[in-house]
Design a protein around this motif. Sequence first.
Motif, PDB file in Angstrom:
ATOM      1  N   GLY A   1       0.825  -1.189   0.000  1.00  0.00           N
ATOM      2  CA  GLY A   1       0.000   0.000   0.000  1.00  0.00           C
ATOM      3  C   GLY A   1       0.862   1.243   0.000  1.00  0.00           C
ATOM      4  N   ALA A   2       0.276   2.361  -0.420  1.00  0.00           N
ATOM      5  CA  ALA A   2       1.034   3.612  -0.492  1.00  0.00           C
ATOM      6  C   ALA A   2       1.578   4.025   0.874  1.00  0.00           C
ATOM      7  N   ARG A   3       0.837   3.705   1.936  1.00  0.00           N
ATOM      8  CA  ARG A   3       1.266   4.063   3.291  1.00  0.00           C
ATOM      9  C   ARG A   3       1.666   2.836   4.107  1.00  0.00           C
ATOM     10  N   GLY A   4       2.018   1.757   3.401  1.00  0.00           N
ATOM     11  CA  GLY A   4       2.450   0.544   4.080  1.00  0.00           C
ATOM     12  C   GLY A   4       1.361  -0.505   4.132  1.00  0.00           C
ATOM     13  N   GLY A   5       1.764  -1.702   4.523  1.00  0.00           N
ATOM     14  CA  GLY A   5       0.841  -2.831   4.566  1.00  0.00           C
ATOM     15  C   GLY A   5       0.929  -3.635   3.277  1.00  0.00           C
ATOM     16  N   VAL A   6       0.768  -4.958   3.397  1.00  0.00           N
ATOM     17  CA  VAL A   6       0.850  -5.865   2.254  1.00  0.00           C
ATOM     18  C   VAL A   6      -0.544  -6.016   1.647  1.00  0.00           C
ATOM     19  N   VAL A   7      -0.678  -5.670   0.390  1.00  0.00           N
ATOM     20  CA  VAL A   7      -1.992  -5.728  -0.260  1.00  0.00           C
ATOM     21  C   VAL A   7      -2.437  -7.185  -0.392  1.00  0.00           C
ATOM     22  N   ILE A   8      -3.694  -7.460   0.036  1.00  0.00           N
ATOM     23  CA  ILE A   8      -4.265  -8.808  -0.082  1.00  0.00           C
ATOM     24  C   ILE A   8      -5.622  -8.744  -0.775  1.00  0.00           C
ATOM     25  N   ASN A   9      -6.038  -9.898  -1.329  1.00  0.00           N
ATOM     26  CA  ASN A   9      -7.392 -10.005  -1.882  1.00  0.00           C
ATOM     27  C   ASN A   9      -8.312 -10.688  -0.869  1.00  0.00           C
ATOM     28  N   ASN A  10      -9.500 -11.081  -1.290  1.00  0.00           N
ATOM     29  CA  ASN A  10     -10.472 -11.662  -0.350  1.00  0.00           C
ATOM     30  C   ASN A  10     -10.051 -13.025   0.178  1.00  0.00           C
ATOM     31  N   ASN A  11      -9.098 -13.678  -0.504  1.00  0.00           N
ATOM     32  CA  ASN A  11      -8.569 -14.954  -0.017  1.00  0.00           C
ATOM     33  C   ASN A  11      -7.314 -14.750   0.825  1.00  0.00           C
TER      34      ASN A  11
ATOM     35  N   ALA B   1      -1.525  -6.984   6.980  1.00  0.00           N
ATOM     36  CA  ALA B   1      -2.270  -7.088   5.729  1.00  0.00           C
ATOM     37  C   ALA B   1      -3.111  -5.844   5.461  1.00  0.00           C
ATOM     38  N   LEU B   2      -3.139  -5.437   4.206  1.00  0.00           N
ATOM     39  CA  LEU B   2      -3.917  -4.274   3.777  1.00  0.00           C
ATOM     40  C   LEU B   2      -5.013  -4.758   2.834  1.00  0.00           C
ATOM     41  N   TRP B   3      -6.255  -4.663   3.291  1.00  0.00           N
ATOM     42  CA  TRP B   3      -7.393  -5.072   2.466  1.00  0.00           C
ATOM     43  C   TRP B   3      -8.250  -3.842   2.168  1.00  0.00           C
ATOM     44  N   ASP B   4      -8.522  -3.595   0.913  1.00  0.00           N
ATOM     45  CA  ASP B   4      -9.320  -2.430   0.509  1.00  0.00           C
ATOM     46  C   ASP B   4      -8.752  -1.148   1.135  1.00  0.00           C
ATOM     47  N   ASN B   5      -7.425  -1.077   1.140  1.00  0.00           N
ATOM     48  CA  ASN B   5      -6.711   0.091   1.669  1.00  0.00           C
ATOM     49  C   ASN B   5      -6.905   0.289   3.173  1.00  0.00           C
TER      50      ASN B   5
END
Length: 414
Positions: A258-268, A283-287
């Motif tokens: 993510g732009a401000r950190g966190g690992v982007v994840i999907n619904n799974n 984890a970064l979900w939906d920002n």
Amino acid sequence: MGSKIQLVVIGNGPVGHNFLEYLVESGQSENYQVTVFGEEPIPAYDRVHLTAWFKNQSVEDINMVHDDFYAHNNFALHTGDKVTQIDRFKKAVISESGLEVSYDKIILATGSFPFVPPVPGHQRDNVFVYRTIEDLEKITAAAKKGKVGAVIGGGLLGLEAAKALMDLNLQTHVIEFAPRLMAVQVDDGGGKMLSKKIQDLGVSVHTQKNTQNITDGDTAFHKMSFADGEELETDIIVFSAGIRPRDELARQAGLGMGARGGVVINNNCLTSDPDIYAIGEVALWDNKIYGLIAPGNAMAHAAVDHLTDTGTSEFTGADMSTKLKLMGVDVASIGDAHGTTPNCRSYTYVNDREEVYKKIVVSEDDKLLLGAVLIGDAAEYGSLLQFMLNKMELPSEPEGLILPSLDGSSSGIG
């Protein structure tokens, strides 16, 4: 079946451990050769209830690992050894001790770290964070030589830290930048009542305070200087000013961030690499980063279902409603507690004598509950939450949900 799937779990906090319990419950754990790395020297413990450690100063009071869970399930656990590199080309992880383990799949559960604002003096002695048992041991040792303690941060964890300082017989102060305590969860009215109740317990609450400097004190170890010109002398300072995701390993591995950190994840809970999942506060979900245990556990469930193909649960966000007892004070927040929904209405009940504050937020037509704040009495929490989650139509007089009846008993849904 042929050879086992090599599964590496990085992080042995509550969410990482719950993932393993869900894996066992799925009935598929025997198909995996599981290796777990934990940075701390002891196995998983319940970080949510850290203050319970002070009763006996024993990890057993908050231990999450029952019996011989890891050995019984043939899970290899490496404590006190953090992973420093994920080599996606070789499909191996390398730990601080030099251990190299091959993987087919990774569960990234590295959690978060306490954010310490760069206030001049924040690196002085007797300045702590409130995150691990090691932190508590340091605070306890320092408290034996001090009389006054201050917590910077009046959120959920900050108030837990304040309770810990009180339990250590320190004169305790809470310093909050926002105009009220628990600014995310409660509104102005609820924050005012919460402050009153906590000050009645002997904690001094200072809101709208911006700490500018920490220097040598005249009567205590530290002097805290605030932007408004006021000062506070204290022997111990505990920072509890929020969290940041522990995403440096994911960043090193080149995963989507993510732009401000966190690992982007999907619904799974899959990252940009189809062989690496991320769950919990990293984890970064939906920002969004979710800083509560329940969303982390929901992610762990979704990851197990997808990994083992034994279920269909997905992580599609989480309700952040919460009910807790802070220093013996009931506090609950549901849904749109601040009433930000367009054209919504609010109904409020305030009892200064008993120090009870209740507010519900409803739709413009009074038919749907959108949110609520309960301070001092949270008996209606469960029922109100069901009204909101299930979109149940409210009674014709919604204020009856929080108003007491004439005989003093709770009316409506209580």
